[in-house]
Every structure is written in C-alpha cells, then in structure tokens.
Design a protein around this motif. Structure first.
Motif, PDB file in Angstrom:
ATOM      1  N   ALA A 109      15.673  -8.638  -8.091  1.00 50.55           N
ATOM      2  CA  ALA A 109      15.806  -7.739  -7.316  1.00 50.55           C
ATOM      3  C   ALA A 109      14.635  -7.800  -5.718  1.00 50.55           C
ATOM      4  CB  ALA A 109      15.959  -6.219  -8.151  1.00 50.55           C
ATOM      5  N   TRP A 110      14.963  -6.553  -5.339  1.00 50.55           N
ATOM      6  CA  TRP A 110      14.096  -6.417  -4.261  1.00 50.55           C
ATOM      7  C   TRP A 110      13.549  -4.503  -3.721  1.00 50.55           C
ATOM      8  CZ3 TRP A 110      12.708  -9.184   0.124  1.00 50.55           C
ATOM      9  CH2 TRP A 110      13.694 -10.423   0.070  1.00 50.55           C
ATOM     10  N   ALA A 111      11.742  -4.664  -4.086  1.00 54.42           N
ATOM     11  CA  ALA A 111      11.758  -3.891  -3.851  1.00 54.42           C
ATOM     12  C   ALA A 111      11.129  -3.454  -3.048  1.00 54.42           C
ATOM     13  CB  ALA A 111      10.508  -3.848  -4.700  1.00 54.42           C
ATOM     14  N   HIS A 112      11.068  -2.305  -2.509  1.00 55.11           N
ATOM     15  CA  HIS A 112      10.540  -1.431  -0.909  1.00 55.11           C
ATOM     16  C   HIS A 112       9.535  -0.312  -0.953  1.00 55.11           C
ATOM     17  CE1 HIS A 112      14.183   0.818  -1.692  1.00 55.11           C
ATOM     18  NE2 HIS A 112      13.900   1.249  -1.306  1.00 55.11           N
ATOM     19  N   LEU A 113       8.633  -0.147   0.394  1.00 59.07           N
ATOM     20  CA  LEU A 113       7.954   0.304   0.748  1.00 59.07           C
ATOM     21  C   LEU A 113       8.522   1.235   1.694  1.00 59.07           C
ATOM     22  CD1 LEU A 113       4.663  -0.108  -0.049  1.00 59.07           C
ATOM     23  CD2 LEU A 113       5.583   1.651  -1.339  1.00 59.07           C
ATOM     24  N   ASP A 114       8.926   2.829   2.144  1.00 57.12           N
ATOM     25  CA  ASP A 114       9.454   3.065   2.700  1.00 57.12           C
ATOM     26  C   ASP A 114       8.319   3.816   3.484  1.00 57.12           C
ATOM     27  OD1 ASP A 114      11.957   2.135   3.231  1.00 57.12           O
ATOM     28  OD2 ASP A 114      12.548   4.647   1.630  1.00 57.12           O
ATOM     29  N   LEU A 115       8.121   4.067   4.580  1.00 57.99           N
ATOM     30  CA  LEU A 115       6.816   4.203   5.587  1.00 57.99           C
ATOM     31  C   LEU A 115       6.878   5.204   6.459  1.00 57.99           C
ATOM     32  CD1 LEU A 115       4.807   0.877   5.804  1.00 57.99           C
ATOM     33  CD2 LEU A 115       4.472   2.467   4.049  1.00 57.99           C
ATOM     34  N   GLN A 116       6.133   6.588   6.859  1.00 56.18           N
ATOM     35  CA  GLN A 116       6.740   7.469   8.039  1.00 56.18           C
ATOM     36  C   GLN A 116       5.018   7.893   8.344  1.00 56.18           C
ATOM     37  OE1 GLN A 116       9.392   8.368   9.341  1.00 56.18           O
ATOM     38  NE2 GLN A 116       8.689   9.752   9.764  1.00 56.18           N
ATOM     39  N   PRO A 117       5.241   7.596   9.858  1.00 59.32           N
ATOM     40  CA  PRO A 117       3.552   7.369  10.054  1.00 59.32           C
ATOM     41  C   PRO A 117       3.156   9.142  10.205  1.00 59.32           C
ATOM     42  CG  PRO A 117       4.867   6.142  11.551  1.00 59.32           C
ATOM     43  CD  PRO A 117       6.225   6.472  10.648  1.00 59.32           C
ATOM     44  N   ALA A 118       1.800   9.283   9.255  1.00 59.18           N
ATOM     45  CA  ALA A 118       1.892  10.595   9.462  1.00 59.18           C
ATOM     46  C   ALA A 118       0.536  10.662   9.500  1.00 59.18           C
ATOM     47  CB  ALA A 118       2.070  11.278   7.866  1.00 59.18           C
ATOM     48  N   VAL A 119      -0.992  12.264   8.825  1.00 58.91           N
ATOM     49  CA  VAL A 119      -2.029  12.222   8.934  1.00 58.91           C
ATOM     50  C   VAL A 119      -2.801  12.169   7.762  1.00 58.91           C
ATOM     51  CG1 VAL A 119      -4.284  13.708   9.584  1.00 58.91           C
ATOM     52  CG2 VAL A 119      -2.303  12.857  11.328  1.00 58.91           C
ATOM     53  N   VAL A 120      -3.122  11.451   7.407  1.00 54.87           N
ATOM     54  CA  VAL A 120      -2.953  11.352   5.980  1.00 54.87           C
ATOM     55  C   VAL A 120      -4.536  12.094   5.420  1.00 54.87           C
ATOM     56  CG1 VAL A 120      -1.778   9.311   5.775  1.00 54.87           C
ATOM     57  CG2 VAL A 120      -4.728   8.990   6.276  1.00 54.87           C
ATOM     58  N   PRO A 121      -4.885  12.945   4.317  1.00 54.14           N
ATOM     59  CA  PRO A 121      -5.985  12.891   3.591  1.00 54.14           C
ATOM     60  C   PRO A 121      -7.466  11.990   3.847  1.00 54.14           C
ATOM     61  CG  PRO A 121      -4.522  12.802   2.539  1.00 54.14           C
ATOM     62  CD  PRO A 121      -3.962  12.844   2.926  1.00 54.14           C
ATOM     63  N   ARG A 122      -8.492  12.417   4.140  1.00 56.98           N
ATOM     64  CA  ARG A 122      -9.787  11.107   4.023  1.00 56.98           C
ATOM     65  C   ARG A 122      -9.802  11.350   2.048  1.00 56.98           C
ATOM     66  NH1 ARG A 122     -13.333   9.543   6.794  1.00 56.98           N
ATOM     67  NH2 ARG A 122     -15.991   8.408   5.709  1.00 56.98           N
TER      68      ARG A 122
END
Length: 669
Positions: A636-649
């Motif tokens: 099967a295929w696993a995936h990560l969906d990415l949405q550009p954003a400001v992330v905490p430190r």
C-alpha cells in the motif's frame, strides 16, 4: 315524390319544399288554394261546405252570379287595379279592386263575364285578369267581349274541375304513402333489433368456441423436450478456452455476486477491471461482518471502508470513491470473501487455457441454450480453469481456482466467448453465482492507499527537472508546514497522525493514532540526534479521534520518552524523507507518473528512489511540495500531506544514555 311536388305547384302557384317526413305531406296537400282567381299570398283555407250561404253554387260549381261581395280585397298579381269576381277559397265569390295594368280605371261587371279561371302561376293570373277587364276607352262593354268572357269562364270551370280531381288523386296517394311509411316505421325497429340480437348471439358463440379451443389446447400442449446434454463440439471447446482471454481483452465488466447460503451469505455489487487486476465492490448480505461497506482490491492488497450502519442489500458503489476512512484489511482465516475475490481476478489471462479444450476425460459438456436480451447463450458445464493459482491475501488460503467437483461449475457463454454468468461451488464458501454485465464498463479509480489512478510514466521535461532541483531551497525558504499522516503500514496497522515539520531545524513532532487501538496515542519526535517515542492515553496525547487525531500537546511531556537511533521502519523512512528537504538523489532517475489535483491545486506526481522504497513527490506549479508518498512493505501507499505554515519552536530531543564501558575482568592485565 316529384309528382306530388308538381301537383302542389299547380294548385298553389308557388314552389314548396317537401317535408322530410312522409307524415307531414297530407297536411300540406289538404290546405290547397283552389279558387278561380289567384291569391297574392296563396292563403290556404279549409274546403267550403256545400251549405255555405255565401255562394250560390255547390262545391262543384266553378262560376256564377253572386248577390253579395266577399270582404277580401287585395292587389292583382299584375299590379293593376280593378274589380274581379270569382270563387272564394271558401266557395263564395270574392271581389278584388285595384288599378289596371294600362293605368286607366274602371269597374268589372259581376256575373259570368267578369269571372276569371283559377290558375296556379302568375302569368296565368295576369292573363285571366286582363281578359276580364274592359278597354280604357270607355265604360260600355261590348257583346263580343261579354261572350268571350263567358267562354273563358266556362273553360276555367272545366280546368278547375280537372285540377281538383288531380288534387284529390294526389291526396289519396299521399294517404297511401303515409300508411305504408307508418307500417314500415312500425315494422322497422323490431327487424333491426332481431338483426342485432342475431349478430350478438353469433359473436358470443364464436368467443365461447375460441375459449374452449384455447383451454383444450393448453391442457393438451406439451413443450418440446429439451435437447439432451452432449459433449462439446470443437468450436464450443475453443470458445470455452478463450473465455479468460476475452475478459482481459474487454478490460472491465459490471458484476453481481452471491456467495454462500443462509446467515453466511455474501452479496457483492460493483465492477471488476481485469486489465489492472482491480476490484471495486460494495459488500453486503447477512454474512458481511466487518467487511460491510466499500472494498477495493488490487493484486494482493485489500483495503476496505467499513460502514456497519449500511443496509444489508448492497448497491453499486460511487464511481468517484470517497477519500477518507480507507484501511488495509486482512480477512479472518476461513472467511468466505477471500476465495470469491480471488476467483473474480482469476477469470482473466493473456492466453487460452489449453486444459479447457474439449477432451473425453474433461467432463465438459453442452447442457442447454438460453435466450436473453443480449442474445442466445450456451450453457456449458466444465471444471474451473486450472491456470496460475490466485494470490490470496491470507496465507494458507486455498486458491479460488481449485476446480469444483464435476457438474458444479457452469458457464453461460455467447457466440463471442464472453462470459455472462458463472455458477460454481467453492471449498469453504459453498455455492457461488456471478452475473456479469458486459455493457457496464466504466473506468475505475483506485483510492490513494492503492496508489491512486494510474498514469503514463515518462521522463521529466526541463521545466519539471528544474522545479525538482530547486525543491530543497524552496522548502527551507518556507521554514515549515503542518503535517497530516495516513499510513497503512501492514495488514493490522493503519496509522493516522497530525503535527508539525520544520525544514530549518530539521525536526518533526507528531501525534500518531492506530485505528486498532483508538484510545491510545504515540507521540513521535524526530531531529538530527535521533528518534523519541512516548505512549500516552488519547486525552493526554492531544485528543481527537483515531481517524482524525489532534496535533500533539505543547510543550511536549517531560517523561516517558523512549529514545533510539533512527529506525528503518516505513514511518521513520517517510518522516526522514520529508525532513531531508526534497533530496531526490541522482539526477535523471525520476519520472513523471501523472498529473493530479490536491487541495484545489494542480500538481505533477514525480516518482523517484530505489525499488524497495519508492517515493512520490507531489509538486505544484510553484515548486512547493504538497504531498510525499511511500510504498510500504505491505504494497500500500502511505502519505504525508504538507501545508506551508509557521511552526512552533521545538525543544531538542532527549539524548540517549551513553553506553557504559565494560569493567575489566579480574586478573586481566
């Protein structure tokens, strides 16, 4: 009828329309004007009585002197004015005064010389009126004129008698005609009624006779005996051997399957795509169990979208499958579903089955012929194909292609070797019936867990290669992104996760849920130093549901972390590839698979990496990474969906303890 109309015109001086009914004719002929002088309006009166005191003659007298005058006056038909005496319609004499035709005036003498014969036409009346007048030169009548008038009066009387006799004869004929018409009218309806009754009686007898013949025919009718079973001919054997090749050539077909009996019965509705070894079905029936809902199978990989609240009777699934709640599935040992799915995929091959050709030891026989809307079908009894065994998702499950006992498998084939129906018995499942709709052939789209819709891989263009080369720098410029994880890692492991990823710090922080353990969360922290995990209750791990978990808590918990070196499991490989900022390896090894859409943006799906760890990068036209896919060990295929954003430190991960040096053994130097 023409004779009666002529008589009427002769007596009245005007044309009359005959009455349409014979019964009206006597009344018209009874009221006939028989006076010697023509009346302007031809008024009809009753026949005079012989004892009428106003006339000196009997009814048969045509003219004579009268001692009194008739009170009726009127204009002459010629328009002249004068005085004329003649017989009144009632039998007396009538005196009419008016102007003469020449313009002079005078009186007519009473007596025979002044009488005029009764005529029915205007010309006759004008001649009669002129004959009774004296010339305009004076008022003294001459003897010749008086004698001539008397002769005309006598002739008028004879003419009147003749006409009266003709009128009486016409009246007598009318009476006879009326009597005959009344007799016909009286006798007509009963004759018509008798004819109608006769016709109805004949029709009733015909209907009874037909019904009796039909009943007797049905009781005595027997269908033609069916053609007995026989061995296959050479052409029928070749068609049977070409069934699987025809299925592969036709690519797809609609299918409806019933497997098992009673409480274990399964019902499947959907499509089979033999060209891509793909099934898309809706599973129902009382024996569906955990598989109730939508199902897709591609080769050995089976994913389901369970729906326990679905109705027992399945329906055709939507052509565009839902995108959520799909999970890798492993049927229970001995489940009825697995052999049925394997048999569906085994009904296609790239070459004819040599063992299916007719031979005396095969037991293949022609059974019957059936007529269906698609055309005549031959029912053939033969074993299931004994080609390559079907690959099963359950280890140890017998192949669905295992031949059933002789006499249990039947094929319904048309003249083009297309399979329309299959009835067989599978070990551990029971009777199975498969009905194929050869006209229902839509293009199927696999779900994301099966890799999505297929494309036409090709080499990258120069623009696509430049976007891929600039990807690491572009991701570092973004800084970070929010992450959503969907990872079918194995037949019993389906992961969902949410969190953050930083390309500048080269770190990630996720909360991961397993659908098999919905009340637990695994916090995952990854940085350059290594990987740390912590297992917490769902409420302490951020909350949410197992299907849609919430992001991990901030700040991270301080205790309970297990620190290890980077592992090589599928989840670690996927997270490490995302942190690596798009390092795709050697130039020229990537290929473009297809064009797709995600979150409303058009992307190019680019595949790269070694065969045992294929990665797919979903790049939009701006060069941003929108999804990263990895094919897992389960296929099967696993995936990560990415949405550009400001992330905490994020704080650094705890360091693993340093290994203790081993103490020297006593006596060692």
């Amino acid at each position: 009828m023409r004779t009666r109309v002529v008589a009427l015109e002769a007596q009245t001086g005007r044309r009359e329309r005959p009455c349409s009914s014979p019964r009206c004719l006597p009344a018209r002929f009874i009221s006939v004007d028989t006076s010697p002088t023509p009346a302007p309006d031809t008024a009809r009166t009753a026949t005079p009585s012989p004892d009428d005191p106003s006339t000196g003659k009997g009814p048969a007298s045509g003219s004579g002197p009268s001692t009194g005058k008739s009170p009726s006056t009127g204009k002459s038909p010629t328009g002249g004015k004068g005085t004329s005496t003649g017989k009144d319609p009632t039998g007396g004499q009538a005196t009419t005064s008016g102007k003469g035709a020449i313009g002079g005036s005078g009186r007519h003498r009473t007596g025979p010389a002044g009488g005029t014969p009764a005529v029915g036409r205007t010309d006759d009346a004008r001649n009669t009126s002129t004959a009774g007048r004296t010339p305009d030169t004076g008022s003294r009548p001459t003897a010749g004129r008086s004698a001539g008038g008397a002769r005309r009066a006598t002739a008028g009387l004879r003419t009147n008698d003749t006409r009266r006799a003709a009128a009486e004869r016409s009246l007598a004929e009318n009476r006879e005609t009326t009597r005959s018409g009344d007799t016909a009218d009286t006798a007509g309806p009963p004759s018509a009624g008798r004819r109608r009754r006769t016709v109805l009686l004949l029709l009733g007898l015909t209907a009874v006779t037909s019904a009796t013949a039909l009943v007797l025919g049905l009781l005595s009718w027997a269908p033609d005996p069916p053609e007995p079973a026989r061995p296959l001919t050479l052409a029928e054997g070749e068609r049977l051997a070409a069934v699987r090749v025809t299925n592969l050539r036709d690519l797809r077909a609609g299918v409806r399957v019933t497997a098992g009996t009673g409480a274990a019965r399964l019902e499947l509705v959907g499509w089979v795509d033999w060209s891509r070894s793909l099934l898309y079905l809706d599973v129902g029936g009382p024996g569906a169990g955990a598989e109730r809902g939508l199902l897709q199978k591609s080769g050995p990989v089976l994913v389901i979208r369970p729906d326990p609240a679905a109705v027992p009777t399945p329906a055709a699934p939507p052509l565009m499958p839902p995108t959520d709640r799909w999970q890798l599935h492993r049927p229970a040992p001995g489940a009825h579903l697995t052999p049925v799915l394997d048999l569906l995929l085994d009904l296609a091959a790239d070459r004819p089955d040599p063992t299916t050709r007719t031979a005396p030891s095969d037991g293949a026989r022609w059974i019957a012929r059936e007529a269906v809307p698609a055309g005549p079908l031959d029912v053939i009894q033969a074993p299931l194909p004994s080609g390559t065994p079907a690959t099963s998702t359950t280890i140890g499950t017998p192949s669905a292609a295992t031949p059933a006992p002789d006499g249990q498998t039947r094929y319904w084939l048309d003249q083009d070797a297309r399979l329309h129906k299959l009835v067989t018995v599978l070990p551990g499942t029971g009777p199975v019936t498969m009905i194929f709709n050869r006209e229902d052939r839509p293009t199927l789209r696999p779900v994301d867990a099966l890799g999505g819709r297929p494309g036409l891989p090709r080499a990258l263009t120069d623009a696509e290669q430049r976007r891929l080369d600039r990807l690491p720098a572009r991701l570092r410029a973004h800084g970070g992104a929010t992450v959503t994880l969907t990872a079918p890692m194995g037949t019993e492991t389906n992961l969902r996760g949410a969190g953050w990823l930083s390309w500048t710090a080269r770190s990630a922080y996720l909360a991961v849920a397993d659908l098999g353990v919905p009340d637990r969360r695994t916090l995952l922290r990854r940085d350059a130093a290594g990987l740390a995990r912590a297992d917490l209750p769902a409420a302490d791990g951020g909350g949410g549901t197992a299907e849609v978990p919430a992001r991990p808590p901030l700040p991270p918990p301080t205790g309970g972390w297990r620190v290890s070196r980077p592992a090589r499991d599928d989840l670690s490989v996927l997270v490490d590839a995302a942190i690596a900022a798009g390092s795709v390896g050697q130039r020229g090894v990537a290929v473009r698979v297809r064009e797709d859409v995600i979150a409303g943006r058009t992307v190019d799906v680019i595949e790269s990496g070694p065969a045992d760890a294929r990665l797919r990068y979903w790049l939009d036209r701006d060069g941003s990474l929108r999804r990263l896919e990895l094919q897992t060990d389960a296929g099967a295929w696993a995936h990560l969906d990415l949405q550009p954003a400001v992330v905490p430190r994020l704080a650094a991960n705890p360091r693993p303890p340093a290994p203790r040096p081993s103490a020297p053994r006593p006596g060692a130097r």
